[in-house]
Design a protein around this motif. Sequence first.
Motif, PDB file in Angstrom:
ATOM      1  N   GLN A 598      37.811  18.212  84.239  1.00 11.57           N
ATOM      2  CA  GLN A 598      36.525  18.166  84.062  1.00 11.57           C
ATOM      3  C   GLN A 598      35.849  19.687  83.803  1.00 11.57           C
ATOM      4  O   GLN A 598      34.968  19.374  82.665  1.00 11.57           O
ATOM      5  N   ILE A 599      36.536  20.634  84.074  1.00  9.88           N
ATOM      6  CA  ILE A 599      35.821  22.097  82.730  1.00  9.88           C
ATOM      7  C   ILE A 599      35.914  21.796  82.307  1.00  9.88           C
ATOM      8  O   ILE A 599      36.183  22.171  80.710  1.00  9.88           O
ATOM      9  N   THR A 600      37.586  21.894  81.743  1.00 12.08           N
ATOM     10  CA  THR A 600      38.587  22.250  80.337  1.00 12.08           C
ATOM     11  C   THR A 600      38.223  21.250  79.356  1.00 12.08           C
ATOM     12  O   THR A 600      37.817  20.893  78.318  1.00 12.08           O
ATOM     13  N   ALA A 601      37.693  20.016  80.247  1.00 13.85           N
ATOM     14  CA  ALA A 601      37.723  18.730  78.893  1.00 13.85           C
ATOM     15  C   ALA A 601      35.571  19.654  78.240  1.00 13.85           C
ATOM     16  O   ALA A 601      35.788  18.676  77.325  1.00 13.85           O
ATOM     17  N   LEU A 602      35.113  19.524  79.458  1.00 19.74           N
ATOM     18  CA  LEU A 602      33.076  19.557  79.159  1.00 19.74           C
ATOM     19  C   LEU A 602      33.837  20.306  77.855  1.00 19.74           C
ATOM     20  O   LEU A 602      32.925  21.171  76.733  1.00 19.74           O
ATOM     21  N   ALA A 603      34.241  21.908  78.327  1.00 20.24           N
ATOM     22  CA  ALA A 603      34.663  23.365  76.864  1.00 20.24           C
ATOM     23  C   ALA A 603      35.162  22.398  76.260  1.00 20.24           C
ATOM     24  O   ALA A 603      34.772  22.263  74.611  1.00 20.24           O
ATOM     25  N   MET A 604      36.169  21.651  75.790  1.00 14.78           N
ATOM     26  CA  MET A 604      36.898  21.120  74.256  1.00 14.78           C
ATOM     27  C   MET A 604      35.672  20.385  74.053  1.00 14.78           C
ATOM     28  O   MET A 604      35.801  19.570  72.688  1.00 14.78           O
ATOM     29  N   LEU A 605      34.920  19.271  74.409  1.00 13.67           N
ATOM     30  CA  LEU A 605      33.401  18.803  73.765  1.00 13.67           C
ATOM     31  C   LEU A 605      32.822  19.310  73.117  1.00 13.67           C
ATOM     32  O   LEU A 605      32.202  18.856  72.771  1.00 13.67           O
ATOM     33  N   GLY A 606      32.271  20.200  73.864  1.00 15.37           N
ATOM     34  CA  GLY A 606      31.160  21.305  74.047  1.00 15.37           C
ATOM     35  C   GLY A 606      31.640  21.920  72.519  1.00 15.37           C
ATOM     36  O   GLY A 606      31.135  21.929  71.042  1.00 15.37           O
ATOM     37  N   ARG A 607      32.865  22.032  72.211  1.00 16.73           N
ATOM     38  CA  ARG A 607      33.215  22.540  70.308  1.00 16.73           C
ATOM     39  C   ARG A 607      33.304  21.769  69.063  1.00 16.73           C
ATOM     40  O   ARG A 607      32.851  21.790  69.032  1.00 16.73           O
ATOM     41  N   GLU A 608      33.612  20.413  70.067  1.00 16.57           N
ATOM     42  CA  GLU A 608      33.754  19.245  68.901  1.00 16.57           C
ATOM     43  C   GLU A 608      32.770  19.238  68.243  1.00 16.57           C
ATOM     44  O   GLU A 608      32.332  18.502  67.674  1.00 16.57           O
ATOM     45  N   LEU A 609      31.779  19.411  69.652  1.00 15.87           N
ATOM     46  CA  LEU A 609      29.940  19.154  69.550  1.00 15.87           C
ATOM     47  C   LEU A 609      29.269  20.156  68.739  1.00 15.87           C
ATOM     48  O   LEU A 609      28.537  19.258  67.687  1.00 15.87           O
ATOM     49  N   PHE A 610      29.581  21.070  69.228  1.00 16.44           N
ATOM     50  CA  PHE A 610      28.975  22.041  68.009  1.00 16.44           C
ATOM     51  C   PHE A 610      29.452  22.128  66.700  1.00 16.44           C
ATOM     52  O   PHE A 610      28.257  21.465  65.419  1.00 16.44           O
TER      53      PHE A 610
END
Length: 925
Positions: A598-610
Amino acid sequence: MNPAATASESLVGREEALARVRALLGNDVIGGGAALLLGDPGAGKTAVLGRVAADAEDEGARVLWASGVQFESDVSYSGLHQLLFGIHESFDVLDPEHRDALRTALGFSTGPAPGRMLVCNAALSLVRAMAIHRPLLLVVDDLPWVDRVSAAVLGFVSRRLAGSQVGFLGAARSGTAGFFEAADLPRHELGPVDDGSASEIVDRRFPGLAPSVRRRVVAEAAGNPLALLELPEALTGDQRRAAAQLPAVLPLTERLESLFAERVSRVPPAGREMLLLGALDRNGGRDAMRAAGESSLDLLAPAERERLVQLAPDSRHFTFRHPLIRSAVVGVSTTAERQRAHRALAEALSGHPERRAWHLGEAATGPDEETAALLERSAQLANSRGDAVGAIARLNRAAGLSPEPSGRARRLALAAYLGAESVGEAGSAGLFLEEAERAGGAPLLAVTASAALLINGDGDVPTAHGLLASAIETGDHGYDGRDDALTQSMHTLLLLTRYAGTTEALEHYLALFDRLKPPVDPDLELVTRIFADTADPDPAVIADLSARLAGLHREADPNRVVRIGSAVQYLDQLGTVRNDLWRVVRQGRAGVAPTRRQITALAMLGRELFHAGRWDAVAEIADEGGRLCAERGFPFPRWIFRSQQGLIAAARGEDGSINDELVRWAMARQAGGVEMFARHGLALHHIGQADFEAAYREATSIAPPGSLPGHLPQALWVAPDLVEAAVRTGRRAEAVAHAAALRRAGATRLSSRLGLIAAGATALVAEDDEVRTAFGRALSSPDAARWPFDQARVRLAFGERLRRMGAVGEARAELLGAADVLRRLGAAPWSKRAENELRATGLSRPRANGRPPVLTAREREIAELAAAGLTNKEIGKRLHLSHRTVGSHLYQLFPKLGLRGRAGLRDALLALTEPAAADRLPSGF
């Protein structure tokens, strides 16, 4: 003083219940109302009564309190005696007939037994008289245990209080019959507290409880306040710290067990056996009914009448009405009874090997390799579904049944690995490692777990990398590419290699990878080949990745989803797996995916959303991710979310201290890969502050001019900053070399964003006669608008260049477009640059409709508080609004001010106070 005062000192999650009860009583000090509070055992009824009573006393009322007692329920007038004892000296306010009747009934004098109606009228007259000068609240807890005649009097009184200053508040367990007639009394059902309040209750009493243990307690208590306070008491110190595994069914304290065990004991023996089958069943009662056969419904009937269980509409399964009933059933059973129940369940599950293995393991009484092997396979299946916690429990039991020390050590090592790598429980993982060592071995996964624990402890990346690489080199796996333990260890070593961020770490990893004998795990091979050269990946690897992506939506294993997403992120194509990553996040939030995933998925989503310009969403993700890291035992990965916060701060022109702090943090741990993320944020920050020399220094610390280190994906992401900084500091040759390197990079032909960056860099260094063609090529991509910040920066650079070339009209068009996007994003430094360039073209920047926006008084009030830094909840509390109403107002006013979020709110409000003329800048500035 009421008996529950101490219990009512600090109620959490009961604000709505308190407000409802007070309203039923009349909302004033006491308004002649009556109410009944219902709830399950342990729901906190007594505490709510105590708080209402304490508040009434604070407001000047007198409180009379009584509690029903089971052994006094056949003693006439015992309840009424308890309630009125405190005012028995005031019986003289009554006329002689009523006074004598009441004194005789309550045992203060002797005489013929008075009639019940006479006592009822005497009690009513007394409380009304006592409330003339001071409001009076009658509180009766455990009404079902009040004796029959007292209950009749209290029922009579409670229905005749209108117009007086007397209030009546009683409490009873839901579904419990008694003598009190409450058919026409208003009532409030005290339900469970919400999860947030439940966590707060536990944290206040047990601040040192491990996060995973707290989550388990909150789940088992199901919102029952007493259970939240008592369940941790029944655990050992090691269990509270998560240094020892929790049992399948949490034990109860004597106090909790007494609340439910009595009802269980009233069920006949055969029915209790059926309840035990259900308590040990992990399939919602279905397996228990399968094991009991055709007689299951008859066996359940007594428990159903006792409100212990609830049958499903199809009568094929059942549930316990509260998880604590399940615990009570197990708690009152013997070891032999539990083993028999597990064997019966196992026999009924011949076609369900995974559930059968668990029950066989629980029924076993000694070493049993066959059952241990079944449990290990069951653990592997559970882990593939994302149930790492369930897998650890199975492995632990399998280790306990292992006849050979080597098997025990291997299974304990795997449990330790999952605990450290997926769940984040350092305590239990460390315990498993110690037991594995005592079993006589140090399997590869034990070393892998140690490396994971080291990272989340001291965070020493080189030591963890060297420790694991050495264990792989000296292992007895023969470099078999099908060896699961070796594959897991290589995945962990690759992660450590990324953290290290050095060519030496990468070369060491690749040397080990190249020794693997085929067939190699496809995911490991794919991620390795991409990470080996992110800037210019092999076309065959890209084709393989595309094939994997086509079926990713059908992938049930969150571990694989995240690994494929990890490969995609290097190529800046996270948008292709966005939905799959959100699926993992939702599973993690629901507790059916490992926290680490979950943490890793959130991290990748944050990068894409930026990159997609959704910075407020990134901030929310960063908050959630950082909180997860802190709560779930993963302190190291918090850097990811700090780096995202640093990027947002840089883009918005805010304080750059986050990135400075992260650089120091990474350097202390020799985590060069992490450091590069922070330096990317610093480069962006310095560009925004027009400190191009500092920006060049930071950007070239990631990638030398003209070079794109393949193992550092940040080299691609920081490239536009390097080129712009080089141009601005007179390093044209370096800028040209780096733009050429970007054009050659294969990754820029795979990602539309990287393609935009590469084309924009080329345009930045173009000669004047090529500027329009070069920038036109960069901005012509149909996907360019997907990356608003990058596109706006390219348009800003184009407008700046056109203005300096004297093409003022063309420059204005580009600058206006860039300024609109940058202002909408809240990218203040770049927005200010665009505005300054527009002024230099002689164009002022009028508002879209020529008039300042109009805010309502309420909107202005909320906006000013939000600009001052208050949260929605804090604003709501100050203005007596719900936080949802505050959020709705903000949602409506942001577009009026041309904002997408809170960023820039203070400046926007300041602009509203300026004279209208101040919104026009002098021509030719």
